[in-house]
Design a protein around this motif. Structure first.
Motif, short mmCIF file in Angstrom:
data_model
loop_
_atom_site.label_atom_id
_atom_site.label_comp_id
_atom_site.label_asym_id
_atom_site.label_seq_id
_atom_site.Cartn_x
_atom_site.Cartn_y
_atom_site.Cartn_z
N UNK A 122 0.83 -1.21 0.00
CA UNK A 122 0.00 0.00 0.00
C UNK A 122 0.86 1.26 0.00
N UNK A 123 2.03 1.21 0.63
CA UNK A 123 2.93 2.36 0.60
C UNK A 123 3.41 2.64 -0.82
N UNK A 124 3.81 1.58 -1.53
CA UNK A 124 4.23 1.74 -2.93
C UNK A 124 3.09 2.27 -3.78
N UNK A 125 1.91 1.71 -3.60
CA UNK A 125 0.75 2.13 -4.40
C UNK A 125 0.38 3.57 -4.12
N UNK A 126 0.36 3.94 -2.83
CA UNK A 126 0.01 5.31 -2.47
C UNK A 126 1.03 6.30 -3.01
N UNK A 127 2.32 5.99 -2.84
CA UNK A 127 3.36 6.88 -3.34
C UNK A 127 3.31 7.04 -4.85
N UNK A 128 3.11 5.93 -5.56
CA UNK A 128 3.03 6.00 -7.02
C UNK A 128 1.82 6.78 -7.49
N UNK A 163 7.07 6.62 -10.40
CA UNK A 163 5.75 6.33 -9.85
C UNK A 163 5.16 5.07 -10.49
N UNK A 164 5.35 4.92 -11.79
CA UNK A 164 4.84 3.74 -12.48
C UNK A 164 5.51 2.47 -11.96
N UNK A 165 6.83 2.55 -11.72
CA UNK A 165 7.56 1.39 -11.19
C UNK A 165 6.98 0.99 -9.83
N UNK A 166 6.70 1.98 -8.98
CA UNK A 166 6.15 1.71 -7.66
C UNK A 166 4.77 1.06 -7.76
#
Length: 210
Positions: A122-128, A163-166
Motif C-alpha cells: 500500500x505504501x508503494x501504491x500510495x506513493x506511485x 511512480x509507475x515502477x512503484x
C-alpha cells in the motif's frame, strides 16, 4: 423452571461479546508502526518520483533518446496526457479521478493494516498514485488536466517514470499476497476458516468416560 438459555461454554465467544470475525486481532501499537512504514514509503516514492522528473526536464530533450542498456532501456523525455501506453489520451480528467479514487481507497484500507507486506504494497501504491497525481494537478495545461512526466523508455513499447515502477511493484506484491491468502490484517484465509468452524462435539466414547 427457568426459560433462560444456558450460558455458552467458556472460550466460544470473544471477551468483547462481538462475533469472532469482528474482533481486531492487530495490536494498536503494531498498527501504528505499520502505518509509519506505509506513510514513510509513500513519501519516499513521491519525493524520488518528483525529483527525478525535475531532473529529466532539466537534462533531457523531448524526442531524443539516451540509451542505457542498448535498445532495451533508455531515457526519453515525454509529457503524457494519457495513461500507460498513452491510453485515454484526451481524457486526462478521468485519469485524475481514477488516481484520486485509488488514494482514497488506500487511505481507508490502511486503517485495517496488520501485515508488513501489505504495508509495503500500500505504501508503494500510495506513493506511485500521488506521484502521478501531483503532475495531474500542478503541471500544464492546468489542474486535473496536467501531463505526467515520463522519461524511462522500455524498448519501443512505452515510457514511464518512478511512480509507475512503484505501482507495478505494488500490484505484483498484492497478487502474491492474494495467492497466499494473506489478508490486510495479516491473517490467512485458512486460519480464518478454521476459526469460523463450530467446535467439534466430543465423540460418544469420550463423553462416557469418567
Amino acid at each position: 423452571m427457568s426459560n433462560t438459555p444456558d450460558a455458552s461454554p467458556p472460550g466460544t465467544e470473544p471477551p468483547t461479546g462481538r462475533p469472532a470475525d469482528l474482533v481486531d486481532p492487530v495490536d494498536p501499537a503494531r498498527r501504528r508502526r505499520l502505518l509509519i512504514v506505509l506513510a514513510t514509503l509513500a513519501v519516499v516514492v513521491l519525493v524520488v518520483d518528483q525529483l527525478t522528473k525535475v531532473w529529466a526536464e532539466g537534462n533531457l530533450i523531448p524526442g531524443e533518446r539516451t540509451p542505457l542498456v542498448g535498445r532495451l532501456l533508455g531515457l526519453s523525455l515525454l509529457h503524457n496526457p494519457g495513461g500507460a501506453l498513452s491510453i485515454a489520451t484526451g481524457m486526462t480528467w478521468v485519469l485524475t479521478l481514477v488516481a484520486t479514487t485509488v488514494v482514497v481507497i488506500v487511505v481507508r484500507a490502511s486503517r485495517r493494516i496488520g501485515s508488513t507486506a501489505w504495508a509495503l504494497a500500500l505504501g508503494l501504491l500510495l506513493g506511485g498514485a500521488l506521484g502521478n497525481l501531483v503532475d495531474r494537478f500542478f503541471r500544464a495545461p492546468g489542474p486535473a488536466r496536467g501531463q505526467v512526466v515520463d522519461f524511462i523508455a522500455y524498448g519501443n513499447v512505452f515510457v514511464g517514470n518512478i511512480a509507475d515502477i512503484a505501482i507495478v511493484g505494488a500490484a505484483g506484491l498484492v497478487i502474491v499476497l492474494a495467492l497466499r491468502g494473506i489478508g490486510l490484517n495479516g491473517s490467512r484465509e485458512s486460519d480464518a476458516s478454521r476459526a469460523a468452524e463450530p467446535p467439534t462435539a466430543p465423540n460418544e466414547s469420550e463423553s462416557d468416560r469418567g
